[in-house]
Design a protein around this motif. Structure first.
Motif, short mmCIF file in Angstrom:
data_model
loop_
_atom_site.label_atom_id
_atom_site.label_comp_id
_atom_site.label_asym_id
_atom_site.label_seq_id
_atom_site.Cartn_x
_atom_site.Cartn_y
_atom_site.Cartn_z
N HIS A 1 0.86 -1.18 0.00
CA HIS A 1 0.00 0.00 0.00
C HIS A 1 0.90 1.24 0.00
O HIS A 1 2.10 1.15 0.30
CB HIS A 1 -0.91 0.04 1.23
CG HIS A 1 -2.07 -0.91 1.15
ND1 HIS A 1 -1.92 -2.27 1.27
CD2 HIS A 1 -3.40 -0.68 0.97
CE1 HIS A 1 -3.11 -2.85 1.17
NE2 HIS A 1 -4.02 -1.91 0.99
N GLY A 2 0.31 2.36 -0.31
CA GLY A 2 1.03 3.63 -0.26
C GLY A 2 0.23 4.67 0.49
O GLY A 2 -1.00 4.63 0.49
N ILE A 3 0.94 5.57 1.16
CA ILE A 3 0.31 6.71 1.83
C ILE A 3 1.09 7.96 1.43
O ILE A 3 2.33 7.97 1.51
CB ILE A 3 0.30 6.56 3.36
CG1 ILE A 3 -0.42 5.28 3.79
CG2 ILE A 3 -0.36 7.77 4.02
CD1 ILE A 3 -0.38 5.03 5.30
N LEU B 1 -3.31 5.65 -0.50
CA LEU B 1 -4.16 6.44 0.39
C LEU B 1 -3.57 7.82 0.64
O LEU B 1 -2.36 8.04 0.48
CB LEU B 1 -4.33 5.69 1.71
CG LEU B 1 -4.84 4.25 1.58
CD1 LEU B 1 -4.85 3.57 2.94
CD2 LEU B 1 -6.20 4.21 0.95
N VAL B 2 -4.44 8.72 1.04
CA VAL B 2 -4.05 10.11 1.28
C VAL B 2 -4.25 10.43 2.76
O VAL B 2 -5.27 10.07 3.36
CB VAL B 2 -4.89 11.07 0.41
CG1 VAL B 2 -4.59 12.52 0.78
CG2 VAL B 2 -4.61 10.83 -1.06
N LEU C 1 5.07 7.02 1.41
CA LEU C 1 5.42 5.86 2.23
C LEU C 1 4.79 4.63 1.59
O LEU C 1 3.59 4.61 1.30
CB LEU C 1 4.91 6.04 3.66
CG LEU C 1 5.26 7.36 4.33
CD1 LEU C 1 4.64 7.43 5.72
CD2 LEU C 1 6.77 7.57 4.40
N LEU C 2 5.60 3.59 1.38
CA LEU C 2 5.16 2.39 0.68
C LEU C 2 5.52 1.15 1.48
O LEU C 2 6.45 1.16 2.28
CB LEU C 2 5.82 2.30 -0.70
CG LEU C 2 5.49 3.38 -1.73
CD1 LEU C 2 6.53 3.38 -2.83
CD2 LEU C 2 4.11 3.16 -2.30
N GLY C 3 4.79 0.07 1.24
CA GLY C 3 5.20 -1.20 1.81
C GLY C 3 4.06 -2.01 2.39
O GLY C 3 2.88 -1.75 2.16
N ASP C 4 4.45 -3.00 3.17
CA ASP C 4 3.52 -3.88 3.87
C ASP C 4 3.25 -3.28 5.24
O ASP C 4 4.02 -3.47 6.18
CB ASP C 4 4.12 -5.28 3.99
CG ASP C 4 3.21 -6.24 4.74
OD1 ASP C 4 2.08 -5.84 5.10
OD2 ASP C 4 3.65 -7.38 4.99
#
Length: 299
Positions: A162-164, A222-223, A244-247
């Protein structure tokens, strides 16, 4: 509202939890076991001695920290608003707690009784947009590829990525265009990792490889306004954002005291007011920092 109902409200309003962060209960200061390096499985010949490998273990300490939210209201408003007003207060407090959890999980300093966040965690891998020390502006989606490649090298399943990011960065991505004026679509790796449906193919710098050009659906990107836009990277002072990315299941919200909302009927009585106090104790830890990645220096 029960504690579980409040946690459900927080989960719905927290970008971190929607990205997959997990929760657990602890009894106080706790050492959680952590695997640093994996064991290796090997084939062996009949009657041959097995060549063993030793995984590396350590532990990470959970130290619960107090978090509070206080809401005051007049007796008249509370009486006139009834159950909807009571529910509004509880929803508002849950929203406040969710936003604070996101803030410290993203940018917590690890000092002054707050957890250490992903942006400041020295063991989380990092790339700077543009490759230089000062960051750069976004021109395409390729800046995400090194981070996703790094995560793939850590065997992070693509369906768990996922990403934020900040509203500003998401807006910049939304406005990326080809020279023809068509929307620039993400690269295949970005599409496979973060999108529900690209609606078309990859529009590279030489133009689209498909005649279809529909808007991507960022189902896993996501934001959060807790991703700041005024970080300093190199000479770019107070101007940078991040992705920010990852599990995010590697991020754990450890609850020592389940959330409690107390109604204070005496403290503000001389003002004709009631107050509601939300109280909890928790810590936020990252079990395996290598399963996350931050892209910084986004101007």
């Amino acid at each position: 509202y029960t504690s579980n109902q409040l946690i459900d409200l927080i989960r719905d309003r927290s970008a971190l939890m929607r990205a997959g962060a997990t929760s657990m209960n602890v009894d106080g200061v706790t050492n959680l076991p952590r695997l640093l390096t994996d064991p290796a499985s090997t084939f062996r010949a009949e009657n041959a001695e097995h060549s063993s490998t030793e995984p590396t273990f350590d532990s990470i300490q959970v130290v619960p920290k107090a978090i509070m939210c206080l809401v005051q209201c007049s007796r008249e408003w509370l009486e006139d608003s009834g159950v909807p007003g009571d529910n509004l207060i509880k929803h508002t407090m849950a929203e406040s707690l969710a936003q604070e959890i996101d803030r410290v999980a993203i940018d917590g300093t690890g000092t002054n009784s707050e957890p250490l966040g992903i942006y400041n965690h020295t063991d989380v891998p990092e790339t700077i947009l543009g490759g230089g020390p000062d960051g750069a502006a976004i021109t395409d989606y390729e800046f995400l590829s090194p981070a996703l490649t790094s995560l793939a090298g850590q065997n992070v399943p693509i369906n768990r990525v996922h990403g934020i990011t900040s509203p500003r960065v998401m807006g910049d991505l939304d406005l990326l265009k080809l020279a023809s004026g068509e929307s620039l679509l993400p690269t295949p790796m970005v599409s496979n990792s973060l999108l529900l449906n690209t609606g078309g193919g990859y529009h590279g710098s030489q133009g689209p490889n498909t005649s279809v050009n529909l808007d991507p659906q960022w189902s896993k990107f996501l934001v959060s306004n807790k991703v700041k836009t005024d970080w300093t990277v190199g000479a770019s002072t107070d101007a940078c954002s991040a992705v920010l990315l990852g599990d995010f299941s590697q991020v754990v919200v450890a609850w020592r005291t389940n959330m409690q909302i107390e109604k204070l009927t005496e403290r503000y009585s001389e003002f004709g007011q009631h107050a509601f106090l939300l109280w909890a104790r928790l810590d936020i830890i990252i079990r395996k920092p290598s399963q996350l990645h931050r892209v910084i220096g986004i101007l």
